[in-house]
Design a protein around this motif. Structure first.
Motif, PDB file in Angstrom:
ATOM      1  N   GLN A   1       7.204   4.882  -2.455  1.00 27.87           N
ATOM      2  CA  GLN A   1       6.374   5.319  -1.267  1.00 27.87           C
ATOM      3  C   GLN A   1       6.278   6.900  -1.634  1.00 27.87           C
ATOM      4  O   GLN A   1       5.181   7.330  -1.489  1.00 27.87           O
ATOM      5  CB  GLN A   1       6.777   5.108  -0.024  1.00 27.87           C
ATOM      6  N   ASN A   2       7.327   7.507  -1.512  1.00 29.99           N
ATOM      7  CA  ASN A   2       7.329   9.081  -1.876  1.00 29.99           C
ATOM      8  C   ASN A   2       6.562   9.494  -3.069  1.00 29.99           C
ATOM      9  O   ASN A   2       5.914  10.447  -3.256  1.00 29.99           O
ATOM     10  CB  ASN A   2       8.725   9.434  -1.803  1.00 29.99           C
ATOM     11  N   SER A   3       6.783   8.598  -4.177  1.00 28.86           N
ATOM     12  CA  SER A   3       6.272   9.045  -5.336  1.00 28.86           C
ATOM     13  C   SER A   3       4.807   8.516  -5.301  1.00 28.86           C
ATOM     14  O   SER A   3       4.016   9.570  -5.936  1.00 28.86           O
ATOM     15  CB  SER A   3       6.941   8.149  -6.513  1.00 28.86           C
ATOM     16  N   LEU A   4       4.373   7.572  -4.876  1.00 27.27           N
ATOM     17  CA  LEU A   4       2.805   7.179  -4.723  1.00 27.27           C
ATOM     18  C   LEU A   4       2.035   8.151  -3.674  1.00 27.27           C
ATOM     19  O   LEU A   4       1.006   8.456  -4.241  1.00 27.27           O
ATOM     20  CB  LEU A   4       2.776   5.905  -4.468  1.00 27.27           C
ATOM     21  N   GLN A   5       2.802   8.713  -2.774  1.00 23.01           N
ATOM     22  CA  GLN A   5       2.213   9.500  -1.705  1.00 23.01           C
ATOM     23  C   GLN A   5       1.611  10.710  -2.554  1.00 23.01           C
ATOM     24  O   GLN A   5       0.571  11.118  -2.219  1.00 23.01           O
ATOM     25  CB  GLN A   5       3.315  10.012  -0.827  1.00 23.01           C
ATOM     26  N   ARG A   6       2.456  11.445  -3.468  1.00 19.26           N
ATOM     27  CA  ARG A   6       2.172  12.449  -4.184  1.00 19.26           C
ATOM     28  C   ARG A   6       0.948  12.041  -4.897  1.00 19.26           C
ATOM     29  O   ARG A   6       0.147  12.901  -5.578  1.00 19.26           O
ATOM     30  CB  ARG A   6       3.255  13.085  -5.045  1.00 19.26           C
ATOM     31  N   ALA A   7       1.131  10.960  -5.682  1.00 18.36           N
ATOM     32  CA  ALA A   7       0.153  10.478  -6.903  1.00 18.36           C
ATOM     33  C   ALA A   7      -1.266  10.081  -6.465  1.00 18.36           C
ATOM     34  O   ALA A   7      -2.211  10.265  -7.126  1.00 18.36           O
ATOM     35  CB  ALA A   7       0.799   9.634  -7.771  1.00 18.36           C
ATOM     36  N   LEU A   8      -1.302   9.563  -5.131  1.00 22.63           N
ATOM     37  CA  LEU A   8      -2.582   8.771  -4.757  1.00 22.63           C
ATOM     38  C   LEU A   8      -3.086   9.203  -3.331  1.00 22.63           C
ATOM     39  O   LEU A   8      -4.358   9.462  -3.534  1.00 22.63           O
ATOM     40  CB  LEU A   8      -2.087   7.211  -4.606  1.00 22.63           C
ATOM     41  N   PHE A   9      -2.220   9.814  -2.551  1.00 23.99           N
ATOM     42  CA  PHE A   9      -2.954   9.798  -1.180  1.00 23.99           C
ATOM     43  C   PHE A   9      -3.350  11.245  -0.695  1.00 23.99           C
ATOM     44  O   PHE A   9      -3.470  11.303   0.546  1.00 23.99           O
ATOM     45  CB  PHE A   9      -2.206   9.078  -0.175  1.00 23.99           C
ATOM     46  N   ASP A  10      -3.224  12.213  -1.538  1.00 21.33           N
ATOM     47  CA  ASP A  10      -3.507  13.673  -1.252  1.00 21.33           C
ATOM     48  C   ASP A  10      -4.945  13.724  -0.708  1.00 21.33           C
ATOM     49  O   ASP A  10      -5.538  14.597  -0.031  1.00 21.33           O
ATOM     50  CB  ASP A  10      -3.103  14.691  -2.138  1.00 21.33           C
ATOM     51  N   ASN A  11      -5.736  12.828  -1.520  1.00 25.11           N
ATOM     52  CA  ASN A  11      -7.261  12.755  -1.451  1.00 25.11           C
ATOM     53  C   ASN A  11      -7.719  11.540  -0.973  1.00 25.11           C
ATOM     54  O   ASN A  11      -7.481  10.616  -1.954  1.00 25.11           O
ATOM     55  CB  ASN A  11      -7.911  13.359  -2.592  1.00 25.11           C
ATOM     56  N   PRO A  12      -8.133  11.105   0.235  1.00 30.30           N
ATOM     57  CA  PRO A  12      -8.621   9.494   0.518  1.00 30.30           C
ATOM     58  C   PRO A  12      -9.825   8.993  -0.468  1.00 30.30           C
ATOM     59  O   PRO A  12      -9.837   7.887  -0.623  1.00 30.30           O
ATOM     60  CB  PRO A  12      -9.103   9.761   1.947  1.00 30.30           C
ATOM     61  N   ASN A  13     -10.306   9.852  -1.032  1.00 27.45           N
ATOM     62  CA  ASN A  13     -11.640   9.638  -2.028  1.00 27.45           C
ATOM     63  C   ASN A  13     -11.069   9.343  -3.413  1.00 27.45           C
ATOM     64  O   ASN A  13     -11.939   8.945  -4.310  1.00 27.45           O
ATOM     65  CB  ASN A  13     -12.628  10.661  -1.867  1.00 27.45           C
ATOM     66  N   ASN A  14      -9.928   9.578  -3.626  1.00 27.01           N
ATOM     67  CA  ASN A  14      -9.261   9.336  -5.014  1.00 27.01           C
ATOM     68  C   ASN A  14      -9.482   7.946  -5.474  1.00 27.01           C
ATOM     69  O   ASN A  14      -9.061   6.940  -4.951  1.00 27.01           O
ATOM     70  CB  ASN A  14      -7.682   9.690  -5.109  1.00 27.01           C
ATOM     71  N   LYS A  15     -10.116   7.693  -6.679  1.00 27.46           N
ATOM     72  CA  LYS A  15     -10.345   6.289  -7.285  1.00 27.46           C
ATOM     73  C   LYS A  15      -9.133   5.561  -7.448  1.00 27.46           C
ATOM     74  O   LYS A  15      -9.027   4.507  -7.635  1.00 27.46           O
ATOM     75  CB  LYS A  15     -11.019   6.352  -8.434  1.00 27.46           C
ATOM     76  N   THR A  16      -8.039   6.388  -7.747  1.00 32.05           N
ATOM     77  CA  THR A  16      -6.699   5.440  -7.964  1.00 32.05           C
ATOM     78  C   THR A  16      -6.174   4.723  -6.679  1.00 32.05           C
ATOM     79  O   THR A  16      -5.302   3.981  -6.843  1.00 32.05           O
ATOM     80  CB  THR A  16      -5.548   6.745  -8.440  1.00 32.05           C
ATOM     81  N   ASN A  17      -6.661   5.003  -5.603  1.00 36.99           N
ATOM     82  CA  ASN A  17      -6.286   4.397  -4.382  1.00 36.99           C
ATOM     83  C   ASN A  17      -6.940   2.917  -4.553  1.00 36.99           C
ATOM     84  O   ASN A  17      -6.118   1.942  -4.154  1.00 36.99           O
ATOM     85  CB  ASN A  17      -6.719   4.946  -3.036  1.00 36.99           C
ATOM     86  N   GLU A  18      -8.020   2.860  -5.033  1.00 34.60           N
ATOM     87  CA  GLU A  18      -8.379   1.447  -5.125  1.00 34.60           C
ATOM     88  C   GLU A  18      -7.569   0.755  -6.219  1.00 34.60           C
ATOM     89  O   GLU A  18      -7.365  -0.463  -6.188  1.00 34.60           O
ATOM     90  CB  GLU A  18     -10.078   1.382  -5.482  1.00 34.60           C
ATOM     91  N   ILE A  19      -7.441   1.447  -7.347  1.00 29.52           N
ATOM     92  CA  ILE A  19      -6.692   0.735  -8.430  1.00 29.52           C
ATOM     93  C   ILE A  19      -5.279   0.251  -7.798  1.00 29.52           C
ATOM     94  O   ILE A  19      -4.937  -0.757  -8.036  1.00 29.52           O
ATOM     95  CB  ILE A  19      -6.402   1.746  -9.424  1.00 29.52           C
ATOM     96  N   PHE A  20      -4.556   1.007  -7.232  1.00 28.79           N
ATOM     97  CA  PHE A  20      -3.502   0.627  -6.372  1.00 28.79           C
ATOM     98  C   PHE A  20      -3.619  -0.705  -5.665  1.00 28.79           C
ATOM     99  O   PHE A  20      -2.798  -1.556  -5.703  1.00 28.79           O
ATOM    100  CB  PHE A  20      -2.921   2.034  -5.718  1.00 28.79           C
ATOM    101  N   ARG A  21      -4.660  -0.699  -4.715  1.00 26.75           N
ATOM    102  CA  ARG A  21      -4.749  -1.895  -3.835  1.00 26.75           C
ATOM    103  C   ARG A  21      -5.052  -3.016  -4.694  1.00 26.75           C
ATOM    104  O   ARG A  21      -4.528  -4.105  -4.220  1.00 26.75           O
ATOM    105  CB  ARG A  21      -6.122  -1.397  -3.043  1.00 26.75           C
ATOM    106  N   VAL A  22      -6.039  -2.807  -5.728  1.00 27.12           N
ATOM    107  CA  VAL A  22      -6.095  -4.052  -6.291  1.00 27.12           C
ATOM    108  C   VAL A  22      -4.692  -4.670  -7.065  1.00 27.12           C
ATOM    109  O   VAL A  22      -4.505  -5.914  -7.267  1.00 27.12           O
ATOM    110  CB  VAL A  22      -7.079  -3.800  -7.691  1.00 27.12           C
ATOM    111  N   GLN A  23      -3.907  -3.891  -7.793  1.00 24.94           N
ATOM    112  CA  GLN A  23      -2.668  -4.210  -8.493  1.00 24.94           C
ATOM    113  C   GLN A  23      -1.672  -4.567  -7.164  1.00 24.94           C
ATOM    114  O   GLN A  23      -1.013  -5.695  -7.409  1.00 24.94           O
ATOM    115  CB  GLN A  23      -2.037  -3.062  -9.085  1.00 24.94           C
ATOM    116  N   LEU A  24      -1.643  -4.232  -6.201  1.00 22.22           N
ATOM    117  CA  LEU A  24      -1.029  -4.450  -5.043  1.00 22.22           C
ATOM    118  C   LEU A  24      -1.309  -6.044  -4.681  1.00 22.22           C
ATOM    119  O   LEU A  24      -0.251  -6.967  -4.513  1.00 22.22           O
ATOM    120  CB  LEU A  24      -0.990  -3.564  -3.986  1.00 22.22           C
TER     121      LEU A  24
END
Length: 484
Positions: free
Chosen positions: A64-87
């Motif tokens: 979670q700490n690693s993904l926090q830095r990679a994904l969630f600093d910006n809610p509009n980041n497209k990688t958030n959706e990739i993470f949701r799909v893979q999850l």
């Protein structure tokens, strides 16, 4: 060695070869995820983290700490959706592994989508409860829902917090968290109602809920928070100060009451006495708590309230002497409150030998404390009429804006804040006014363009403001930047 030379492809091959050679002893998930992140292969990075959790759920916090830095600093980041799909794929592939369901709840919390987080947390709780009943005949689960409720309260999403607590209560009186949920529900309802425009019926219904809950759970040290909450509601919102004070006086004499609990009751009682105009009795209770907990935050809070009382009375010199001591408090909140009040006094009494305007303003502050907003507004208007050139005028407009916001009159609040920005840009509250304007446009009017305009103005005109970091973060979020 490959990474030091920038040869990321060879580094990946080296890790994959190592994974094959070690035959599952150490899979290099963390290392591969870091390299994939470095080269922008987001899906592969996410899959490595999810595989890591599949192998050992104890790594959840690290992931979670690693993904926090990679994904969630910006809610509009497209990688958030990739993470949701893979999850979701992982959840479908491994339905019995709850770590992925927990990660999905965490995902929605990071996006402050508390409604979705609640729905998934409730579904997981039902699954775990059913499993627990099969294994041991009872369940003590519900901790995820309770933790989510606390996060919702912190994030001021009281609607979802109420749903969380009501769900726990619906599990029945045998539920492990039933009593805590009952008490915390009232606290969330209280904050939900009193933090926005409310009707008298809302308050009466809330008081009824307090009576019913206290009647069910009893008056004990465990329910002292409920008793204080009801007393505050009665005194500050229902004009039942006598009844509220009597409740707290009885609570203070309750057997087995811990020292800190008694101190909290005394502070609440002192506030109610101040509300009734019994200044000396209020000061006595503040002083008792301050003396008993001289080196504790609750003692510092008592000292601050006593200093604020002196300010209300017009004893500015004594109040400032106490506030200067509190500036060094270990509690950041108390230190900041002390600094703000100290600056208000020093900035507006230094050149005013009569302090008449300051006395009027202190009286208006007291009226705000007493929830007498209409009288406070009349007093503030009298300062503008009698002392139009006084250094207090920007504070007067800012106080008026806060009263309007508290009563849900956002358009009128905008007028007062704009008055400060336009006519008092040189004064101490200009950056506060800009930030509040931006926040109102962002949160109450959903007007991103105007919100960005005021955040940008604050950044340009007041680079040294305490709001600069938060303003920059919000400005970049509204602009759609990828924030690292």
């Amino acid at each position: 060695a490959f990474l030091e030379r920038g040869e990321t492809d060879f580094a990946i091959k080296a890790y994959l070869t190592g994974r094959k050679l070690l035959q599952g002893f150490y899979p290099f998930n963390l290392e591969l995820a870091a390299v994939y992140s470095r080269v922008g292969k987001t899906t592969l990075m996410i899959n490595e983290y999810l595989d890591m959790l599949l192998n050992n759920a104890n790594y959840k916090t690290s992931v979670q700490n690693s993904l926090q830095r990679a994904l969630f600093d910006n809610p509009n980041n497209k990688t958030n959706e990739i993470f949701r799909v893979q999850l979701l794929k992982s959840i479908q592939k491994h339905p019995d592994n709850i770590v992925f369901a927990e990660m999905l709840i965490w995902y929605y919390i990071q996006l402050t989508d508390f409604e979705s987080a609640f729905l998934h947390a409730k579904a997981l709780d039902k699954r775990m409860s059913a499993r627990s009943k099969l294994l041991i005949g009872e369940t003590k689960d519900g901790s995820r829902i309770m933790n989510l409720a606390k996060l919702c309260v912190t994030g001021k999403n009281y609607t979802v917090a109420v749903k969380c607590y009501e769900y726990i209560i619906s599990k029945g009186k045998d539920s492990f968290y039933y009593i805590n949920a009952k008490m915390d529900l009232l606290d969330a309802l209280n904050k939900k109602i009193t933090s926005s425009a409310y009707t008298n019926n809302d308050l009466v219904e809330l008081e009824k809920n307090y009576h019913e809950t206290i009647g069910e759970l009893g008056k004990t040290p465990r329910t002292i928070k409920l008793i204080r909450g009801m007393a505050h509601l009665q005194a500050f919102y229902l004009d039942k100060t006598t009844e509220a004070a009597a409740i707290l006086e009885k609570a203070i004499k309750m057997p087995m009451l811990r020292g800190k609990q008694m101190a909290e009751c005394k502070l609440e009682l002192a506030d109610i006495l101040l509300l009734r105009g019994e200044v000396w009795d209020a000061s006595l209770y503040y002083s008792q708590v301050e003396k008993a907990y001289k080196h504790d935050p609750i003692g510092h809070e008592a000292k601050f309230r006593n200093a604020r009382l002196s300010y209300y009375k017009g004893d500015f010199e004594w109040a400032q002497a106490q506030l200067d001591v509190l500036k060094a408090s270990t509690s950041k909140l108390i230190a900041n409150d002390a600094l703000d009040l100290s600056l208000l006094i020093s900035d507006n009494t230094a050149l005013d030998t009569t302090t008449t305007a300051m006395l009027l303003y202190a009286n208006a502050d007291l009226l705000v404390f007493q929830n007498k907003d209409s009288l406070a507004l009349i007093t503030l208007d009298s300062i503008i009429t009698l002392f139009p050139a006084h250094s207090l005028i920007d504070e007067v407009y800012y106080q008026k804006s806060k009263i309007m916001i508290r009563n849900g009159k956002y358009e009128e609040a905008l007028e007062f804040l704009n008055k400060i920005v336009t006519d008092y840009s040189f004064d101490i509250l200009a950056d506060d006014a800009l930030f509040t304007l931006a926040e109102l446009y962002e949160q109450k009017f959903n007007d991103s363009a105007n919100a960005m305009k005021y955040y940008e103005s604050l950044l340009i005109d007041f680079p040294g403001s305490l709001y600069t970091v938060e303003a920059r973060k919000r400005f970049r979020k509204l602009r759609g930047d990828t924030v690292n």
